[in-house]
Design a protein around this motif. Structure first.
Motif, PDB file in Angstrom:
ATOM      1  N   GLN A 186      10.249  45.969  -5.970  1.00  0.00           N
ATOM      2  CA  GLN A 186      11.205  45.512  -4.964  1.00  0.00           C
ATOM      3  C   GLN A 186      12.627  45.859  -5.414  1.00  0.00           C
ATOM      4  OE1 GLN A 186      11.034  43.576  -1.857  1.00  0.00           O
ATOM      5  NE2 GLN A 186      13.132  44.349  -1.910  1.00  0.00           N
ATOM      6  N   GLU A 187      13.379  46.554  -4.572  1.00  0.00           N
ATOM      7  CA  GLU A 187      14.733  46.957  -4.942  1.00  0.00           C
ATOM      8  C   GLU A 187      15.674  45.761  -4.913  1.00  0.00           C
ATOM      9  OE1 GLU A 187      17.161  50.846  -3.892  1.00  0.00           O
ATOM     10  OE2 GLU A 187      17.328  49.386  -2.257  1.00  0.00           O
ATOM     11  N   THR A 188      16.535  45.675  -5.891  1.00  0.00           N
ATOM     12  CA  THR A 188      17.577  44.654  -5.914  1.00  0.00           C
ATOM     13  C   THR A 188      18.906  45.341  -6.186  1.00  0.00           C
ATOM     14  OG1 THR A 188      18.426  42.670  -7.039  1.00  0.00           O
ATOM     15  CG2 THR A 188      17.062  44.160  -8.355  1.00  0.00           C
ATOM     16  N   LYS A 189      19.928  44.961  -5.436  1.00  0.00           N
ATOM     17  CA  LYS A 189      21.236  45.587  -5.557  1.00  0.00           C
ATOM     18  C   LYS A 189      22.307  44.524  -5.802  1.00  0.00           C
ATOM     19  CE  LYS A 189      20.631  49.809  -2.848  1.00  0.00           C
ATOM     20  NZ  LYS A 189      21.297  50.720  -1.902  1.00  0.00           N
ATOM     21  N   TYR A 190      23.331  44.936  -6.522  1.00  0.00           N
ATOM     22  CA  TYR A 190      24.476  44.055  -6.776  1.00  0.00           C
ATOM     23  C   TYR A 190      25.732  44.791  -6.318  1.00  0.00           C
ATOM     24  CZ  TYR A 190      26.816  40.145  -9.168  1.00  0.00           C
ATOM     25  OH  TYR A 190      27.540  39.006  -9.449  1.00  0.00           O
ATOM     26  N   LEU A 191      26.364  44.264  -5.272  1.00  0.00           N
ATOM     27  CA  LEU A 191      27.606  44.833  -4.767  1.00  0.00           C
ATOM     28  C   LEU A 191      28.776  44.071  -5.374  1.00  0.00           C
ATOM     29  CD1 LEU A 191      28.481  45.837  -1.136  1.00  0.00           C
ATOM     30  CD2 LEU A 191      30.065  44.447  -2.449  1.00  0.00           C
TER      31      LEU A 191
ATOM     32  N   GLY B 206      22.799  35.165  -1.492  1.00  0.00           N
ATOM     33  CA  GLY B 206      23.164  36.154  -2.489  1.00  0.00           C
ATOM     34  C   GLY B 206      24.659  36.305  -2.694  1.00  0.00           C
ATOM     35  N   LYS B 207      25.461  35.511  -1.985  1.00  0.00           N
ATOM     36  CA  LYS B 207      26.917  35.560  -2.170  1.00  0.00           C
ATOM     37  C   LYS B 207      27.285  34.759  -3.423  1.00  0.00           C
ATOM     38  CE  LYS B 207      31.200  36.482  -0.859  1.00  0.00           C
ATOM     39  NZ  LYS B 207      31.769  35.896   0.371  1.00  0.00           N
TER      40      LYS B 207
ATOM     41  N   PHE C  48      22.910  40.999  -3.993  1.00  0.00           N
ATOM     42  CA  PHE C  48      23.970  40.076  -4.364  1.00  0.00           C
ATOM     43  C   PHE C  48      25.318  40.716  -4.062  1.00  0.00           C
ATOM     44  CE2 PHE C  48      20.338  39.643  -7.146  1.00  0.00           C
ATOM     45  CZ  PHE C  48      20.055  38.294  -7.091  1.00  0.00           C
ATOM     46  N   VAL C  49      26.304  39.867  -3.788  1.00  0.00           N
ATOM     47  CA  VAL C  49      27.672  40.332  -3.575  1.00  0.00           C
ATOM     48  C   VAL C  49      28.602  39.385  -4.317  1.00  0.00           C
ATOM     49  CG1 VAL C  49      29.504  40.771  -1.913  1.00  0.00           C
ATOM     50  CG2 VAL C  49      27.135  41.275  -1.291  1.00  0.00           C
ATOM     51  N   THR C  50      29.508  39.951  -5.108  1.00  0.00           N
ATOM     52  CA  THR C  50      30.531  39.135  -5.760  1.00  0.00           C
ATOM     53  C   THR C  50      31.905  39.565  -5.288  1.00  0.00           C
ATOM     54  OG1 THR C  50      29.341  38.481  -7.767  1.00  0.00           O
ATOM     55  CG2 THR C  50      31.722  38.674  -7.948  1.00  0.00           C
TER      56      THR C  50
END
Length: 454
Positions: free
Chosen positions: A294-299, A415-416, A382-384
């Motif tokens: 499963q792909e997970t991304k962090y922006l 995910g924020k 996720f986004v930070t």
């Protein structure tokens, strides 16, 4: 809780602004924010002592609310575009739309409210952020930025609690980023505290840094057809918790991440974000049917002011950010751990060079694209946003520093991860907005909670 009681609403206009600039063109970084929600951040204070109120009355014949309103107006003299409105121009012949700020002094909104049954402890003490209380302390919930053509670009709600005061500020995100937002907040608090306009807080409105890169105004094709998808209030069940990380624990994570990867380049914030990325992915992995692939991304929203040559001033009023993605599969991320995750974030941030900024501007100008929920909110991502560099706890309006910072409902989703400086020097807070079962699982994760100050 009982609903917030609105006592008065005032349209506050600049009093002594100079009409040097009447219109400001929006840049690609500004225009891309039209469909999302505003910036909403607020500060909680203990109520001033009776002595402060008496002293204020003697000096200025004002009560606290009148004083805050007067200093708010003086701050608008400096940041006068925030008292304007969005100007939306439909261009003839090519079905495109252009956007600017009309510095017409139409006014910002100042609301005085009361939450009669709410105390400081009601906001501070719960393990989970009491969203029903906190969100009611902000204006313009669910209002997308493009509505700034008719609604204020800046609005503040000053809410009196039983034993405290909450100052909730809302700024149209097409007008400024987090740096611009906190510059206004910092300037307002200084004027309120000292009674004088600061000499070093003059904002910069010009777009000269774009000369030779792109031409303004921006033209967006078929804009009216794009406003159907926008960032409104979240519909999925969400909870929020603020995790506090002390300076010593952050240093441990940074040292561990750098040692694992044989480098010294990983920063404290990157180590902390890597720790959150791995920990939340692990808890999501264990509490759902996710697979290892499963792909997970962090922006990460990366500021670009210091990446330009010459650097763009921190007092520039506008958006100056890039969006960088770090990507992995859930299985690889969990197996590789903290150091690898933090180094991936480090490399992504380092890649946001001046050349990358110029490339983004040129590419965007050729093919404009607006931020939407589907473009940012992705499963297992996720986004930070925000930054621990912003001066949050230095905002003393004249009766003491804030107790805590909280954010409104704007642009919240699973995910924020919003970052703030902690109240203690060197500490960092992360406001995690996640699904309830993920947040509960994270709180039961011993490895993660060992790093959190309880």
């Amino acid at each position: 809780m009982e609903p917030v009681r609105f006592i008065s609403t005032t349209n506050v206009q600049p009093k002594n602004r100079t009409d040097q600039i009447t219109r400001i063109e929006l840049t690609p970084c500004d225009v891309q924010c039209l469909l999302i929600g505003p910036i909403q951040k607020g500060l909680l204070f203990h109520k001033p002592t009776p002595g402060y109120e008496e002293d204020l009355n003697k000096k200025q014949s004002l009560n606290l609310i009148q004083h805050l309103k007067a200093s708010f107006s003086l701050t608008l003299d400096i940041f006068y575009p925030l008292a304007g409105r969005l100007a939306i121009t439909e261009n003839d012949g090519d079905n495109t739309t252009s956007f600017s700020v009309d510095c017409n002094g139409a006014g910002a909104q100042f609301v005085h409210a009361a939450a009669d049954g709410v105390t400081v402890a009601h906001i501070l003490d719960p393990v989970f952020v009491p969203d029903d209380i906190v969100y009611s302390l902000f204006l313009m919930n669910g209002v997308p930025n493009y509505e700034g053509r008719s609604k204020p670009l800046l609005a503040v709600q000053v809410t009196e609690l039983v034993d405290g005061i909450f100052i909730g500020l809302t700024m149209n995100h097409s007008i400024g980023d987090g740096t611009s937002f906190w510059n206004f907040f910092n300037t307002w608090s200084e004027i309120s505290r000292t009674g004088a306009k600061p000499s070093k807080a003059i904002p910069i409105f010009g777009r000269e840094y774009l000369d030779g890169i792109i031409d303004l105004p921006i033209r967006i094709p078929f804009f009216n057809e794009q406003i159907q998808e926008k960032f409104l209030l979240p519909t999925e069940p969400l909870q929020q918790r603020v995790f506090h990380f002390r300076k010593e624990k952050i240093a441990e994570l940074k040292s561990k991440a750098n040692a694992q990867m044989g480098t010294s380049n990983i920063s404290s914030l990157q180590a902390l974000m890597g720790h959150l990325w791995v920990s939340i992915t692990r808890t999501r992995h264990l509490t759902s049917s996710s697979t290892d692939d499963q792909e997970t991304k962090y922006l990460v929203i990366v500021g670009t002011r210091q990446r330009l040559q010459p650097p763009l001033s921190d007092h520039y009023l506008g958006n100056a950010v890039l969006f960088g993605w770090a990507t992995s599969t859930a299985g690889d991320l969990i197996k590789r751990g903290l150091g690898w995750a933090a180094l991936e974030l480090n490399r992504m941030v380092a890649s946001q060079t001046e050349q990358q900024v110029k490339k983004f501007l040129e590419d965007w100008f050729d093919k404009p694209r607006l931020l939407t929920r589907s473009a940012v909110v992705r499963s297992h991502s996720f986004v930070t946003g925000s930054s621990p560099r912003f001066d949050v706890y230095g905002n003393d309006f004249g009766w003491g520093k804030p107790v805590v910072v909280r954010s409104g409902s704007g642009n919240k989703f699973d995910g924020k991860l919003t970052v703030f400086a902690g109240a203690e020097e060197g500490s960092i807070d992360f406001e995690a907005c996640l699904s309830p079962h993920t947040l509960r699982a994270l709180a039961e994760d011993e490895e993660f909670m060992q790093s959190v100050a309880v």
